[in-house]
Scaffold this motif. Sequence first.
Motif, PDB file in Angstrom:
ATOM      1  N   LYS A 142       0.761  -1.206   0.003  1.00  0.00           N
ATOM      2  CA  LYS A 142       0.116  -0.356  -0.422  1.00  0.00           C
ATOM      3  C   LYS A 142       0.971   1.289   0.056  1.00  0.00           C
ATOM      4  O   LYS A 142       1.791   1.696   0.237  1.00  0.00           O
ATOM      5  CB  LYS A 142      -0.992  -0.013   1.566  1.00  0.00           C
ATOM      6  N   ALA A 143       0.087   2.094  -0.977  1.00  0.00           N
ATOM      7  CA  ALA A 143      -0.864   2.809  -0.798  1.00  0.00           C
ATOM      8  C   ALA A 143      -0.437   2.275  -2.338  1.00  0.00           C
ATOM      9  O   ALA A 143       0.236   2.077  -3.137  1.00  0.00           O
ATOM     10  CB  ALA A 143      -1.202   3.918  -0.616  1.00  0.00           C
ATOM     11  N   MET A 144      -2.129   3.047  -3.232  1.00  0.00           N
ATOM     12  CA  MET A 144      -2.419   2.036  -4.815  1.00  0.00           C
ATOM     13  C   MET A 144      -1.442   2.789  -5.730  1.00  0.00           C
ATOM     14  O   MET A 144      -0.525   2.358  -6.282  1.00  0.00           O
ATOM     15  CB  MET A 144      -3.625   1.981  -4.369  1.00  0.00           C
ATOM     16  N   ALA A 145      -1.413   3.875  -5.343  1.00  0.00           N
ATOM     17  CA  ALA A 145      -0.881   4.834  -6.087  1.00  0.00           C
ATOM     18  C   ALA A 145      -0.650   6.362  -5.689  1.00  0.00           C
ATOM     19  O   ALA A 145      -0.859   7.185  -4.628  1.00  0.00           O
ATOM     20  CB  ALA A 145      -1.296   5.249  -7.105  1.00  0.00           C
ATOM     21  N   LYS A 152      -6.752   5.428  -9.879  1.00  0.00           N
ATOM     22  CA  LYS A 152      -8.324   4.852 -11.065  1.00  0.00           C
ATOM     23  C   LYS A 152      -7.359   4.087 -12.829  1.00  0.00           C
ATOM     24  O   LYS A 152      -8.594   3.415 -12.929  1.00  0.00           O
ATOM     25  CB  LYS A 152      -9.084   6.431 -12.080  1.00  0.00           C
ATOM     26  N   SER A 153      -6.791   4.094 -13.158  1.00  0.00           N
ATOM     27  CA  SER A 153      -5.872   3.623 -14.266  1.00  0.00           C
ATOM     28  C   SER A 153      -5.407   1.972 -14.080  1.00  0.00           C
ATOM     29  O   SER A 153      -6.572   1.202 -14.229  1.00  0.00           O
ATOM     30  CB  SER A 153      -4.261   4.031 -14.206  1.00  0.00           C
ATOM     31  N   VAL A 154      -5.460   2.307 -12.515  1.00  0.00           N
ATOM     32  CA  VAL A 154      -4.480   1.057 -12.104  1.00  0.00           C
ATOM     33  C   VAL A 154      -5.791  -0.443 -11.881  1.00  0.00           C
ATOM     34  O   VAL A 154      -6.080  -0.798 -11.991  1.00  0.00           O
ATOM     35  CB  VAL A 154      -3.924   0.605 -10.638  1.00  0.00           C
ATOM     36  N   TYR A 155      -7.189   0.849 -11.046  1.00  0.00           N
ATOM     37  CA  TYR A 155      -8.697   0.006 -11.198  1.00  0.00           C
ATOM     38  C   TYR A 155      -9.369  -0.605 -12.128  1.00  0.00           C
ATOM     39  O   TYR A 155     -10.007  -1.363 -12.062  1.00  0.00           O
ATOM     40  CB  TYR A 155      -9.418   0.862 -10.136  1.00  0.00           C
ATOM     41  N   GLU A 156      -8.913   0.623 -12.918  1.00  0.00           N
ATOM     42  CA  GLU A 156      -9.534  -0.186 -14.372  1.00  0.00           C
ATOM     43  C   GLU A 156      -8.826  -0.918 -14.821  1.00  0.00           C
ATOM     44  O   GLU A 156      -9.496  -2.309 -15.315  1.00  0.00           O
ATOM     45  CB  GLU A 156      -9.755   1.295 -15.359  1.00  0.00           C
ATOM     46  N   ALA A 157      -7.330  -0.564 -14.953  1.00  0.00           N
ATOM     47  CA  ALA A 157      -6.956  -2.252 -15.971  1.00  0.00           C
ATOM     48  C   ALA A 157      -7.080  -3.935 -15.143  1.00  0.00           C
ATOM     49  O   ALA A 157      -7.439  -4.093 -15.696  1.00  0.00           O
ATOM     50  CB  ALA A 157      -5.024  -1.909 -15.791  1.00  0.00           C
ATOM     51  N   TYR A 158      -7.064  -3.565 -13.793  1.00  0.00           N
ATOM     52  CA  TYR A 158      -7.336  -4.746 -12.821  1.00  0.00           C
ATOM     53  C   TYR A 158      -9.153  -4.966 -13.018  1.00  0.00           C
ATOM     54  O   TYR A 158      -8.999  -6.525 -13.451  1.00  0.00           O
ATOM     55  CB  TYR A 158      -7.357  -3.874 -11.655  1.00  0.00           C
ATOM     56  N   ARG A 159     -10.440  -4.220 -13.412  1.00  0.00           N
ATOM     57  CA  ARG A 159     -11.095  -4.570 -13.280  1.00  0.00           C
ATOM     58  C   ARG A 159     -11.312  -5.397 -15.505  1.00  0.00           C
ATOM     59  O   ARG A 159     -12.406  -6.130 -14.883  1.00  0.00           O
ATOM     60  CB  ARG A 159     -11.938  -3.230 -13.588  1.00  0.00           C
ATOM     61  N   TYR A 432     -13.971   9.677  -9.704  1.00  0.00           N
ATOM     62  CA  TYR A 432     -13.186   9.561  -8.850  1.00  0.00           C
ATOM     63  C   TYR A 432     -13.864   8.225  -8.493  1.00  0.00           C
ATOM     64  O   TYR A 432     -12.887   7.315  -7.471  1.00  0.00           O
ATOM     65  CB  TYR A 432     -11.662   9.938  -8.246  1.00  0.00           C
ATOM     66  N   LYS A 433     -15.231   8.572  -9.054  1.00  0.00           N
ATOM     67  CA  LYS A 433     -16.158   7.430  -7.771  1.00  0.00           C
ATOM     68  C   LYS A 433     -15.947   6.324  -8.627  1.00  0.00           C
ATOM     69  O   LYS A 433     -16.021   6.550  -9.993  1.00  0.00           O
ATOM     70  CB  LYS A 433     -17.281   8.111  -7.452  1.00  0.00           C
ATOM     71  N   ILE A 434     -16.122   5.089  -7.595  1.00  0.00           N
ATOM     72  CA  ILE A 434     -16.700   4.265  -8.904  1.00  0.00           C
ATOM     73  C   ILE A 434     -17.414   2.799  -6.984  1.00  0.00           C
ATOM     74  O   ILE A 434     -18.121   2.984  -6.705  1.00  0.00           O
ATOM     75  CB  ILE A 434     -14.744   2.856  -8.124  1.00  0.00           C
ATOM     76  N   PRO A 435     -18.530   2.388  -8.670  1.00  0.00           N
ATOM     77  CA  PRO A 435     -20.122   1.631  -8.130  1.00  0.00           C
ATOM     78  C   PRO A 435     -19.534   0.786  -6.760  1.00  0.00           C
ATOM     79  O   PRO A 435     -20.605   0.809  -5.552  1.00  0.00           O
ATOM     80  CB  PRO A 435     -19.724   0.383  -9.020  1.00  0.00           C
ATOM     81  N   TYR A 436     -18.391   0.613  -6.337  1.00  0.00           N
ATOM     82  CA  TYR A 436     -18.343  -0.656  -4.526  1.00  0.00           C
ATOM     83  C   TYR A 436     -18.522   1.081  -3.959  1.00  0.00           C
ATOM     84  O   TYR A 436     -19.311   0.480  -2.593  1.00  0.00           O
ATOM     85  CB  TYR A 436     -16.793  -1.003  -4.477  1.00  0.00           C
ATOM     86  N   MET A 437     -17.907   2.010  -4.317  1.00  0.00           N
ATOM     87  CA  MET A 437     -18.583   3.676  -2.859  1.00  0.00           C
ATOM     88  C   MET A 437     -19.913   3.339  -2.814  1.00  0.00           C
ATOM     89  O   MET A 437     -20.559   3.503  -3.440  1.00  0.00           O
ATOM     90  CB  MET A 437     -17.605   4.347  -3.473  1.00  0.00           C
ATOM     91  N   LYS A 438     -20.504   3.565  -1.344  1.00  0.00           N
ATOM     92  CA  LYS A 438     -21.522   3.519  -1.020  1.00  0.00           C
ATOM     93  C   LYS A 438     -21.523   5.155  -0.075  1.00  0.00           C
ATOM     94  O   LYS A 438     -20.344   5.099   1.104  1.00  0.00           O
ATOM     95  CB  LYS A 438     -21.560   2.675   0.106  1.00  0.00           C
ATOM     96  N   PHE A 439     -22.042   6.280  -0.329  1.00  0.00           N
ATOM     97  CA  PHE A 439     -21.708   7.539   0.527  1.00  0.00           C
ATOM     98  C   PHE A 439     -22.521   7.757   1.408  1.00  0.00           C
ATOM     99  O   PHE A 439     -24.128   7.651   0.962  1.00  0.00           O
ATOM    100  CB  PHE A 439     -21.412   8.944  -0.827  1.00  0.00           C
TER     101      PHE A 439
END
Lengths: 439, 65
Positions: A142-145, A152-159, A432-439
Amino acid sequence: MKETQEPDLGLRRFLKGLGLLTGGAALLSTAPWLSSCTPGEPASTKGRKARIALIGCGSRGQYHLVMMRSIAHAEVVALCDDYKVNLDAAHAMVPSARTYTDYRKLLEDKEIDGVIIATPLGLHARMTLDAMAAGKHVFCEKAMALTLDECKSVYEAYRSSDRVLYYCMQRMFDEKYIKGIQMIREGSLGEVVGMRCHWFRNADWRREVPSPELERRINWRLYKEYSAGLMTELACHQIEVCNWAIDKMPSQICGMGDIVYWKDGREVYDSVNVTYRYSDGRKICYESLISNKYNGMEDQILCKDGTVDLTKGVFYLENDNLNSGMKQLLQQIKTRTFASIPAAGPSWRPELQSRFTPHPVISGKVSVNAGQSMVAADNDGSDIILSAFCDACLSGRRAENVVEEAYCATTLCLLGNMAMEEGRTIEFPEQYKIPYMKF
Amino acid sequence: MFILLGCLAAAIATNIGAIIYYERPWSELFTQVGFMLTLALCLYAALWAVRLAVFIIVLIFKKLF
């Protein structure tokens, strides 16, 4: 992959301790990432060893090498570092491993299943992206970046990939944290009303530098080119725990950061105070200072009927009157007597902290990290999460929500820095929001 | 002797009151014996001091008048 008959006792012992091996599936709703290493699938991986490479052979990388010794279902086959001193030190620990000075050359090695990335933060995103593109499973510190765009790039690449990606958020694999969060989510201590986390040290965060031109590379944590300072190095773990506890994301961030004491040319703050506000008004009060260690490290989840200090693996009850009736009566008489003394005006009297009795979250010996180590604490989940990654390298099963939790924690830490630098309250940016996030 | 017993009874009564008020277990009647004896002795000592003061005042009055 090489053959082995030895079972992974460490990971199995951990899962057994949690009750997952004996039908404790309810835990999976608290820690769904454990499902990737629960029994069933591992049958297909039995008798095989994951071939792991380490990129970044500094202190944390060498710590992982020590952990790898106890993981029977994996072996270290390659090492990479462009700093010879660290590469030699790691090679001495694993003489059979091939060595590289360029991680891109290492990624071309077809005899590697997964890589551990233990490099400075500024390199995490690029190395993770390159490793996944090369078909490797990735375990990244950690951390991611270093930036929101990189996250966001890493998250999208992972997806869009089928590769396994783990971030070393070891609290997610720490038994006392898992059990503590389960207790909180079950509502045993009432509604969560706030969170209070801090990490105090009294150390300059520096390492010895053999020659001046290596200053920025060795003390990378101090420079913005490689590091985002206390927020990504320390707060990242703690913010993740807070979100995990209430299964929500804060929507507003404000704070102040300064270089208060260590004015030695560093670029990152040595003192940060950040407040994260959830949409329902609950807040994380975060503080870190590295010129006073009195308060140590604590991750406190404040509930209406009690407080859980996840770092120590204990909880306190608000109305835990373990004092006898006689003692309470005397205390009350004493309090009322002093209450009549006008100390600073007619309506003021000291509201001192009461003494609460700690109750253990889990039975048995609890490993407590006082927060002083720059590398790691013992039994803090680092070994278990690494073992789970090696297991996933064999099974190909991706751990649920690990990347998402790392994404949420990292973006919040980076936004914390942004709020401090810009001196304003920041709303979590839409892009920078992703579907996993609950606000 | 009667005064000492009275102090002990008052201490026991205080303990019973505290148990009821603070919703503590009745076992504290036995576990808090030390507290009760200390309280009884303190009460006895306080009463003794009051009695001594009264005795001295009475003696002074008798001498003067």
